[in-house]
Design a protein around this motif. Structure first.
Motif, PDB file in Angstrom:
ATOM      1  N   GLN A 175       0.828  -1.198   0.000  1.00 13.19           N
ATOM      2  CA  GLN A 175       0.000   0.000   0.000  1.00 13.19           C
ATOM      3  C   GLN A 175       0.869   1.257   0.000  1.00 13.19           C
ATOM      4  OE1 GLN A 175      -2.705  -1.336   3.373  1.00 13.19           O
ATOM      5  NE2 GLN A 175      -4.040   0.041   2.224  1.00 13.19           N
ATOM      6  N   VAL A 203       0.960   4.171  -2.932  1.00 14.31           N
ATOM      7  CA  VAL A 203       0.681   5.588  -2.675  1.00 14.31           C
ATOM      8  C   VAL A 203       1.872   6.452  -3.076  1.00 14.31           C
ATOM      9  CG1 VAL A 203       0.225   7.285  -0.867  1.00 14.31           C
ATOM     10  CG2 VAL A 203      -1.025   5.129  -0.886  1.00 14.31           C
ATOM     11  N   TRP A 253      -4.853   6.091  -5.225  1.00 11.93           N
ATOM     12  CA  TRP A 253      -6.175   5.750  -4.708  1.00 11.93           C
ATOM     13  C   TRP A 253      -6.256   4.261  -4.366  1.00 11.93           C
ATOM     14  CZ3 TRP A 253     -10.405   3.277  -7.505  1.00 11.93           C
ATOM     15  CH2 TRP A 253     -11.589   3.238  -6.764  1.00 11.93           C
ATOM     16  N   THR A 267      -4.527   3.579  -1.118  1.00 16.18           N
ATOM     17  CA  THR A 267      -5.279   3.951   0.078  1.00 16.18           C
ATOM     18  C   THR A 267      -6.427   2.987   0.335  1.00 16.18           C
ATOM     19  OG1 THR A 267      -6.694   5.467  -1.155  1.00 16.18           O
ATOM     20  CG2 THR A 267      -4.718   6.393  -0.127  1.00 16.18           C
TER      21      THR A 267
END
Length: 80
Positions: free
Chosen positions: A26, A30, A62, A65
């Motif tokens: 993740q 990002v 996106w 997140t």
């Protein structure tokens, strides 16, 4: 007649679908997405490349997140 749902009854898409990205993935999504979007803001001779870089960078950020990537799910063989 159904009563009005309380705020605890609302669910975001991330809550309905379990994430398939680890925390480090993740973070990479990002950071990489924001870096790509930032590169797309620099003026270049080809305006179309700027638009593609902004769109792709925003999408990656996106997805990072949200914690879910449909491409990774397809590769791993998971269904949405």
């Amino acid at each position: 007649m159904n009563p009005v749902p309380t705020p605890r009854e609302y669910h975001s898409p991330a809550e309905r679908r379990p994430g398939n990205l680890t925390l480090s993935e993740q973070a990479l999504y990002v950071v990489g997405g924001l870096a790509l979007a930032a590169a797309g803001t620099k003026p270049r001779p080809n305006f179309l490349l700027n638009i593609v870089a902004l769109g792709a960078g925003a999408y990656l950020a996106w997805r990072g997140t949200q914690g879910y990537c449909p491409m990774k799910a397809a590769i791993d063989g998971h269904r949405a």
